[in-house]
Design a protein around this motif. Structure first.
Motif, PDB file in Angstrom:
ATOM      1  N   ALA A 230       1.161   9.719  -3.068  1.00 15.26           N
ATOM      2  CA  ALA A 230       0.904  11.304  -3.196  1.00 15.26           C
ATOM      3  C   ALA A 230       0.631  11.910  -1.826  1.00 15.26           C
ATOM      4  CB  ALA A 230       0.161  11.825  -4.088  1.00 15.26           C
ATOM      5  N   GLU A 231      -0.221  11.182  -1.035  1.00 18.28           N
ATOM      6  CA  GLU A 231      -0.670  11.867   0.216  1.00 18.28           C
ATOM      7  C   GLU A 231       0.490  11.897   1.107  1.00 18.28           C
ATOM      8  OE1 GLU A 231      -3.906   9.736   1.708  1.00 18.28           O
ATOM      9  OE2 GLU A 231      -5.315  10.252   0.086  1.00 18.28           O
ATOM     10  N   ARG A 232       1.497  10.756   1.171  1.00 18.43           N
ATOM     11  CA  ARG A 232       2.437  10.686   2.117  1.00 18.43           C
ATOM     12  C   ARG A 232       3.632  11.319   1.650  1.00 18.43           C
ATOM     13  NH1 ARG A 232      -0.793   6.244   2.804  1.00 18.43           N
ATOM     14  NH2 ARG A 232      -0.833   5.702   5.019  1.00 18.43           N
TER      15      ARG A 232
ATOM     16  N   ARG B 280      -1.862   2.691  -6.951  1.00 21.98           N
ATOM     17  CA  ARG B 280      -1.911   3.370  -5.703  1.00 21.98           C
ATOM     18  C   ARG B 280      -1.165   4.416  -5.510  1.00 21.98           C
ATOM     19  NH1 ARG B 280      -2.575  -2.134  -2.350  1.00 21.98           N
ATOM     20  NH2 ARG B 280      -3.620  -0.658  -1.232  1.00 21.98           N
ATOM     21  N   TRP B 281      -0.879   5.330  -6.563  1.00 26.45           N
ATOM     22  CA  TRP B 281      -0.298   6.628  -6.522  1.00 26.45           C
ATOM     23  C   TRP B 281      -1.012   7.583  -5.725  1.00 26.45           C
ATOM     24  CZ3 TRP B 281      -2.121  11.480  -8.183  1.00 26.45           C
ATOM     25  CH2 TRP B 281      -3.329  11.405  -8.885  1.00 26.45           C
ATOM     26  N   ARG B 282      -2.258   7.587  -5.612  1.00 28.12           N
ATOM     27  CA  ARG B 282      -2.924   8.606  -4.839  1.00 28.12           C
ATOM     28  C   ARG B 282      -2.499   8.642  -3.106  1.00 28.12           C
ATOM     29  NH1 ARG B 282      -6.863  11.832  -7.276  1.00 28.12           N
ATOM     30  NH2 ARG B 282      -7.594  10.872  -8.947  1.00 28.12           N
ATOM     31  N   GLU B 283      -2.509   7.209  -2.922  1.00 27.41           N
ATOM     32  CA  GLU B 283      -2.023   6.914  -1.260  1.00 27.41           C
ATOM     33  C   GLU B 283      -0.380   7.352  -1.235  1.00 27.41           C
ATOM     34  OE1 GLU B 283      -2.143   2.810  -0.509  1.00 27.41           O
ATOM     35  OE2 GLU B 283      -4.146   2.820  -1.838  1.00 27.41           O
TER      36      GLU B 283
ATOM     37  N   SER C  90      -0.717  16.091 -11.074  1.00 31.63           N
ATOM     38  CA  SER C  90       0.114  15.665  -9.900  1.00 31.63           C
ATOM     39  C   SER C  90       0.408  14.291 -10.358  1.00 31.63           C
ATOM     40  CB  SER C  90      -0.775  15.733  -8.794  1.00 31.63           C
ATOM     41  OG  SER C  90      -2.084  14.953  -9.231  1.00 31.63           O
TER      42      SER C  90
ATOM     43  N   ASP D 275       0.791  -1.258   0.064  1.00 33.41           N
ATOM     44  CA  ASP D 275       0.007  -0.063  -0.089  1.00 33.41           C
ATOM     45  C   ASP D 275       0.800   1.398  -0.060  1.00 33.41           C
ATOM     46  OD1 ASP D 275       0.970   0.214   2.577  1.00 33.41           O
ATOM     47  OD2 ASP D 275      -0.844  -0.384   3.631  1.00 33.41           O
ATOM     48  N   GLY D 276       0.282   2.514   0.076  1.00 35.59           N
ATOM     49  CA  GLY D 276       0.891   3.605  -0.117  1.00 35.59           C
ATOM     50  C   GLY D 276       2.094   3.784   1.015  1.00 35.59           C
TER      51      GLY D 276
ATOM     52  N   PRO E  93       4.121  14.791  -0.095  1.00 31.16           N
ATOM     53  CA  PRO E  93       3.690  15.885  -0.712  1.00 31.16           C
ATOM     54  C   PRO E  93       4.992  16.369  -1.160  1.00 31.16           C
ATOM     55  CG  PRO E  93       3.457  16.201   1.592  1.00 31.16           C
ATOM     56  CD  PRO E  93       3.653  14.655   1.185  1.00 31.16           C
TER      57      PRO E  93
ATOM     58  N   THR F  43       6.162   3.813   0.206  1.00 28.23           N
ATOM     59  CA  THR F  43       7.083   5.026   0.522  1.00 28.23           C
ATOM     60  C   THR F  43       8.076   4.724   1.554  1.00 28.23           C
ATOM     61  OG1 THR F  43       5.373   5.756   2.031  1.00 28.23           O
ATOM     62  CG2 THR F  43       5.466   6.893  -0.163  1.00 28.23           C
TER      63      THR F  43
END
Ligand code: ZN
Length: 195
Positions: A100-102, A95-98, A122, A69-70, A104, A74
């Protein structure tokens, strides 16, 4: 495609590494929506359509999903702080949105994501049979299945990652002459590029 990422692109042909020259047709903010990229060495041109650079030769979608997962993506890649580019190849790109949240401030590059993933301000989407990115230019690369078990893709990831930074793969352990393994567990490996 993020306009600044075009400075990190190279011609995918088998000649000495050379950047591609961008001729943008249409921009939205800092995203190039349509345009052409040309190689000054071999004269090939590549179209950007709907923001996507498609070089051809992308493998067919295999129906894989990433087990990461995100947070895992990361953490395993060791990403801390803003700046630079993080490359997600295959299923992890979904899973790029997860991600991106981590992280920024880190620009994300999705290579051969599923068809639902669209290029946007983005997220830069690239499709093809190799990574058209400059050597030693990316903060991290994750290879989902089947890419993480394919030596040619592991070599590409190792080539583009910045010295000392990490490549993460899902699949069989990578060739030891390409990657210095840091850890491996449950079909996921983490390492740095061997220089
Ligand atoms: Zn070329």
């Amino acid at each position: 495609m993020f306009i600044e990422l075009t400075d990190q692109l190279r011609c995918p042909a088998d000649h000495e590494e050379r950047f591609l020259v961008l001729l943008p047709d249409r921009m939205e903010g800092r995203s190039v929506r349509t345009g052409q990229l040309g190689c000054p060495i071999c004269g090939r041109t590549f179209e950007l359509a709907d923001g996507v650079l498609d070089l051809g030769g992308a493998p067919a979608e295999g129906g894989w999903e990433s087990v990461l997962d995100g947070a895992a993506l990361t953490a395993l890649a060791g990403l801390h702080g803003p700046g630079g580019y993080f490359v997600l190849v295959g299923p992890p790109a979904d899973r790029w949105r997860e991600v991106a949240e981590r992280v920024p401030g880190v620009a994300l590059v999705a290579v051969n994501p599923s068809a639902e993933v669209v290029d946007q301000e983005s997220l830069s989407v690239i499709r093809g049979g190799r990574l058209p990115l400059r050597s030693h230019s990316m903060r991290g690369v994750v290879l989902g299945r089947p890419y993480g078990g394919e030596p040619a893709w592991v070599r590409e990831a190792s080539r583009v990652v910045l010295p000392g930074l990490r490549v993460v793969g899902e699949g069989a352990d990578p060739p030891p002459d390409v990657i210095d393994l840091m850890a491996t567990a449950d079909g996921v490996w983490v390492g740095t590029a061997k220089r």
